[in-house]
Design a protein around this motif. Sequence first.
Motif, PDB file in Angstrom:
ATOM      1  N   VAL A   1     -42.841  61.616 -14.370  1.00 53.40           N
ATOM      2  CA  VAL A   1     -42.404  60.216 -14.349  1.00 53.40           C
ATOM      3  C   VAL A   1     -42.432  59.729 -12.903  1.00 53.40           C
ATOM      4  O   VAL A   1     -42.058  60.460 -11.990  1.00 53.40           O
ATOM      5  CB  VAL A   1     -40.962  60.100 -14.917  1.00 53.40           C
ATOM      6  N   TRP A   2     -42.877  58.489 -12.693  1.00 55.62           N
ATOM      7  CA  TRP A   2     -42.884  57.896 -11.356  1.00 55.62           C
ATOM      8  C   TRP A   2     -42.757  56.388 -11.480  1.00 55.62           C
ATOM      9  O   TRP A   2     -42.955  55.829 -12.548  1.00 55.62           O
ATOM     10  CB  TRP A   2     -44.155  58.273 -10.596  1.00 55.62           C
ATOM     11  N   GLY A   3     -42.417  55.746 -10.374  1.00 59.31           N
ATOM     12  CA  GLY A   3     -42.332  54.301 -10.417  1.00 59.31           C
ATOM     13  C   GLY A   3     -41.776  53.711  -9.147  1.00 59.31           C
ATOM     14  O   GLY A   3     -41.666  54.375  -8.111  1.00 59.31           O
ATOM     15  N   GLU A   4     -41.405  52.443  -9.270  1.00 53.90           N
ATOM     16  CA  GLU A   4     -40.909  51.687  -8.133  1.00 53.90           C
ATOM     17  C   GLU A   4     -39.762  50.801  -8.562  1.00 53.90           C
ATOM     18  O   GLU A   4     -39.599  50.516  -9.756  1.00 53.90           O
ATOM     19  CB  GLU A   4     -42.031  50.855  -7.528  1.00 53.90           C
ATOM     20  N   TYR A   5     -38.987  50.374  -7.577  1.00 53.25           N
ATOM     21  CA  TYR A   5     -37.880  49.473  -7.869  1.00 53.25           C
ATOM     22  C   TYR A   5     -37.602  48.577  -6.677  1.00 53.25           C
ATOM     23  O   TYR A   5     -37.890  48.916  -5.529  1.00 53.25           O
ATOM     24  CB  TYR A   5     -36.631  50.232  -8.300  1.00 53.25           C
ATOM     25  N   THR A   6     -37.053  47.404  -6.976  1.00 51.83           N
ATOM     26  CA  THR A   6     -36.706  46.418  -5.963  1.00 51.83           C
ATOM     27  C   THR A   6     -35.696  45.453  -6.563  1.00 51.83           C
ATOM     28  O   THR A   6     -35.549  45.364  -7.770  1.00 51.83           O
ATOM     29  CB  THR A   6     -37.964  45.677  -5.448  1.00 51.83           C
ATOM     30  N   GLY A   7     -35.013  44.733  -5.702  1.00 52.98           N
ATOM     31  CA  GLY A   7     -34.043  43.738  -6.160  1.00 52.98           C
ATOM     32  C   GLY A   7     -32.653  44.067  -5.683  1.00 52.98           C
ATOM     33  O   GLY A   7     -32.378  45.163  -5.200  1.00 52.98           O
ATOM     34  N   ASP A   8     -31.759  43.093  -5.781  1.00 50.75           N
ATOM     35  CA  ASP A   8     -30.372  43.216  -5.351  1.00 50.75           C
ATOM     36  C   ASP A   8     -30.348  43.652  -3.896  1.00 50.75           C
ATOM     37  O   ASP A   8     -30.829  42.931  -3.032  1.00 50.75           O
ATOM     38  CB  ASP A   8     -29.597  44.145  -6.278  1.00 50.75           C
ATOM     39  N   THR A   9     -29.878  44.837  -3.565  1.00 52.40           N
ATOM     40  CA  THR A   9     -29.774  45.285  -2.171  1.00 52.40           C
ATOM     41  C   THR A   9     -30.981  46.100  -1.717  1.00 52.40           C
ATOM     42  O   THR A   9     -31.034  46.529  -0.562  1.00 52.40           O
ATOM     43  CB  THR A   9     -28.507  46.142  -1.970  1.00 52.40           C
ATOM     44  N   VAL A  10     -31.967  46.330  -2.594  1.00 51.51           N
ATOM     45  CA  VAL A  10     -33.114  47.182  -2.297  1.00 51.51           C
ATOM     46  C   VAL A  10     -34.356  46.333  -2.025  1.00 51.51           C
ATOM     47  O   VAL A  10     -34.728  45.501  -2.845  1.00 51.51           O
ATOM     48  CB  VAL A  10     -33.401  48.147  -3.471  1.00 51.51           C
ATOM     49  N   THR A  11     -35.013  46.573  -0.856  1.00 54.15           N
ATOM     50  CA  THR A  11     -36.264  45.859  -0.582  1.00 54.15           C
ATOM     51  C   THR A  11     -37.454  46.584  -1.186  1.00 54.15           C
ATOM     52  O   THR A  11     -38.331  45.951  -1.768  1.00 54.15           O
ATOM     53  CB  THR A  11     -36.501  45.686   0.934  1.00 54.15           C
ATOM     54  N   THR A  12     -37.496  47.915  -1.051  1.00 56.29           N
ATOM     55  CA  THR A  12     -38.588  48.722  -1.577  1.00 56.29           C
ATOM     56  C   THR A  12     -38.044  50.089  -1.959  1.00 56.29           C
ATOM     57  O   THR A  12     -37.358  50.720  -1.158  1.00 56.29           O
ATOM     58  CB  THR A  12     -39.692  48.934  -0.513  1.00 56.29           C
ATOM     59  N   GLY A  13     -38.351  50.529  -3.176  1.00 58.33           N
ATOM     60  CA  GLY A  13     -37.915  51.851  -3.608  1.00 58.33           C
ATOM     61  C   GLY A  13     -38.976  52.540  -4.434  1.00 58.33           C
ATOM     62  O   GLY A  13     -39.746  51.891  -5.144  1.00 58.33           O
ATOM     63  N   ARG A  14     -39.026  53.860  -4.339  1.00 60.74           N
ATOM     64  CA  ARG A  14     -39.964  54.678  -5.118  1.00 60.74           C
ATOM     65  C   ARG A  14     -39.227  55.891  -5.666  1.00 60.74           C
ATOM     66  O   ARG A  14     -38.289  56.384  -5.049  1.00 60.74           O
ATOM     67  CB  ARG A  14     -41.124  55.169  -4.249  1.00 60.74           C
ATOM     68  N   PHE A  15     -39.689  56.385  -6.827  1.00 59.92           N
ATOM     69  CA  PHE A  15     -39.119  57.598  -7.408  1.00 59.92           C
ATOM     70  C   PHE A  15     -40.205  58.405  -8.083  1.00 59.92           C
ATOM     71  O   PHE A  15     -41.250  57.873  -8.471  1.00 59.92           O
ATOM     72  CB  PHE A  15     -37.984  57.274  -8.390  1.00 59.92           C
TER      73      PHE A  15
END
Length: 111
Positions: A37-51
């Motif tokens: 599993v992999w992906g990305e996230y953004t929003g609220d207090t996060v500018t750029t995120g990956r997992f």
Amino acid sequence: MDLSLDGRVFDMVSSTASRVDPEAPTRFRYSEADGVVWGEYTGDTVTTGRFVGTRDGARLEVSFAHALVAGGAPVTGTAVSRIEPSDDGLRLVEDFEVAGEPQVSVCAEVR
């Protein structure tokens, strides 16, 4: 029920670690193939995120890194989530630690 996360999108709806902005929650986009599993996230207090991580049945384990809107050092860590069916799709209930304190967050699938 199909628990594959491939192509699914989730919004954070609650977290014991911080307040969730209901108007601009952190949004997670998932991909999955062969248990990876992999992906990305953004929003609220996060500018750029990956997992990246693995899924075994209803258990999801990931490592993550993200940058905060407020700046400072990147945030890194690991998390374990339970995938739960709900009336509106899937929910992810995540157990993690911040500064050695156990925390829980919940993400709901966006339909």
